[in-house]
Design an enzyme around this catalytic site. Structure first.
Site, mmCIF file in Angstrom:
data_model
loop_
_atom_site.group_PDB
_atom_site.id
_atom_site.type_symbol
_atom_site.label_atom_id
_atom_site.label_comp_id
_atom_site.label_asym_id
_atom_site.label_seq_id
_atom_site.Cartn_x
_atom_site.Cartn_y
_atom_site.Cartn_z
ATOM 1 N N ASP A 122 0.840 -1.196 0.000
ATOM 2 C CA ASP A 122 0.000 0.000 0.000
ATOM 3 C C ASP A 122 0.877 1.248 0.000
ATOM 4 O OD1 ASP A 122 -2.944 0.920 0.436
ATOM 5 O OD2 ASP A 122 -1.753 2.148 1.811
ATOM 6 N N ASN A 124 -2.165 12.971 -3.639
ATOM 7 C CA ASN A 124 -3.159 13.425 -4.619
ATOM 8 C C ASN A 124 -3.576 14.861 -4.371
ATOM 9 O OD1 ASN A 124 -3.692 11.646 -6.698
ATOM 10 N ND2 ASN A 124 -5.120 10.415 -5.529
ATOM 11 N N HIS A 136 -4.796 14.427 -9.556
ATOM 12 C CA HIS A 136 -5.010 13.043 -9.983
ATOM 13 C C HIS A 136 -4.055 12.620 -11.092
ATOM 14 C CE1 HIS A 136 -8.412 12.290 -7.425
ATOM 15 N NE2 HIS A 136 -9.001 13.417 -7.822
ATOM 16 N N ASP A 139 -1.754 9.449 -10.752
ATOM 17 C CA ASP A 139 -1.701 8.348 -11.719
ATOM 18 C C ASP A 139 -0.262 8.034 -12.105
ATOM 19 O OD1 ASP A 139 -4.421 8.155 -11.661
ATOM 20 O OD2 ASP A 139 -4.766 9.123 -13.609
ATOM 21 N N GLU A 152 -4.695 2.589 -4.406
ATOM 22 C CA GLU A 152 -3.236 2.658 -4.311
ATOM 23 C C GLU A 152 -2.646 1.388 -3.697
ATOM 24 O OE1 GLU A 152 -4.838 4.732 -0.546
ATOM 25 O OE2 GLU A 152 -5.432 4.427 -2.646
#
Length: 339
Positions: free
Chosen positions: A201, A209, A214, A218, A244
């Site tokens: 994780d 973010n 975003h 990404d 994530e």
């Protein structure tokens, strides 16, 4: 009269020059690639469409017994050869999809990839063969027709990839992970081997973010996915589990080995040095939970998943950017593996 009937006429009446010429002309003009082998496996027809498909002229092939060279680099029989040599039991081993009998006895169909060495391009061909027998049932020749299905096969592969791959990272998706975990559990049980699982994780990803948006998020996930994938063996599977979070299946891997892989992943991500201004750490890091199970009929893979999740929660609770095993798993595996 269809092409098979014309070849029948050619084989039965080899001295009837007019009929023979008509049969050859008909096969030559067929838009479908086709060739004919006689009862000895000698090529007696190689039409123009077959020349275009294979890149080999009839002049090179006619009269020879190695038509296979037009389709494969290494020696292997064509489907027509298998019929002539009474080796049709080998078809399933030589073609990607198992051969299936057609409605008429002796007729076969199969599909598979061919090297096409003369044409210089790999093609996926659908092949149909039809034996031609005389009045007493004796084999006289075999007609083989070919269909180039490369585009259809590539489209099928692309669709299958979409069904099993995560669109952002290119890793296996959740569906593929679930199917693979179940399959590996069954295999581990049959072979009595350990099965390990890592849950990975990204730490403080919400804050990342918030700062980078975003698009930046990404890009971060893509780079981490690449880092994790670089630590995988051939039989391992890394998947984007959701958001994530990533999951790694390690077949036939002990807990000690899984812990080593997990630490390499943690270090590799840290070495990316992705700045994370929204968190206490200077760079993006990951927390990893590791678990190993000795598959047994009374258990199921959901227990392994739950154990790895618990280990991940423990790594988060202990301060992030670390790997963790649940205490229960550590105790069980230390007894099993002498760790």
């Amino acid at each position: 009269m269809n092409s098979t009937q014309q070849v029948q006429h050619l084989v039965d009446f080899p001295h009837a020059d007019g009929s023979q010429g008509y049969a050859f002309t008909l096969l030559e003009l067929l838009a479908i690639p086709a060739f004919v082998l006689d009862a000895r496996g000698r090529a007696i027809v190689w039409n123009r469409a077959c020349e275009r498909l294979t890149g080999a002229s009839g002049y090179e092939v006619l009269g020879t017994m190695d038509a296979w060279r037009c389709f494969h680099r290494d020696a292997r029989p064509t489907l027509a050869d298998l019929v002539i040599q009474q080796r049709t039991h080998e078809v399933a081993a030589l073609y990607d999809t198992h051969a299936r009998p057609c409605d008429e006895p002796g007729h076969l169909s199969a599909e598979g990839w061919c090297d096409m060495p003369r044409a210089g391009r790999r093609r996926y061909l659908a092949v149909d063969v039809s034996p031609i027998c005389d009045g007493s049932g004796r084999l006289k020749a075999v007609v083989e027709t070919l269909r180039d299905m490369t585009a259809e096969k590539q489209a099928q592969i692309a669709l299958e990839k979409l069904a099993t791959r995560d669109g952002l990272t290119g890793l296996a998706n959740r569906r593929c992970f679930d199917d693979t975990l179940h399959a590996e559990w069954q295999r581990a049980m049959r072979q009595q081997q350990p099965l390990s699982l890592l849950m990975v994780d990204v730490d403080n990803f919400k804050q990342y973010n918030d700062v980078y948006g975003h698009v930046g998020g990404d890009d971060c996930l893509q780079r981490i996915a690449g880092a994790v994938a670089k630590e995988m063996r051939t039989n391992d599977l890394v998947a984007r589990y959701g958001g994530e979070e990533f999951a790694v299946i390690l077949p036939n891997q002990s807990l000690k080995g899984a812990a080593i892989v997990a630490e390499r992943i943690r270090c590799r991500v840290e070495q990316l040095q992705l700045p994370n201004l929204g968190a206490a750490q200077q760079f993006v890091t990951v927390s990893i939970g590791a678990a190993t199970a000795l598959a047994a009929p009374e258990c199921d893979p959901s227990q392994l998943l739950a154990t790895a999740d618990a280990a991940l929660y423990r790594a988060k609770h202990m301060g992030r950017n670390r790997i963790s095993l649940t205490r229960e798993t550590e105790k069980i595996l230390s007894q099993a593996y002498g760790m």
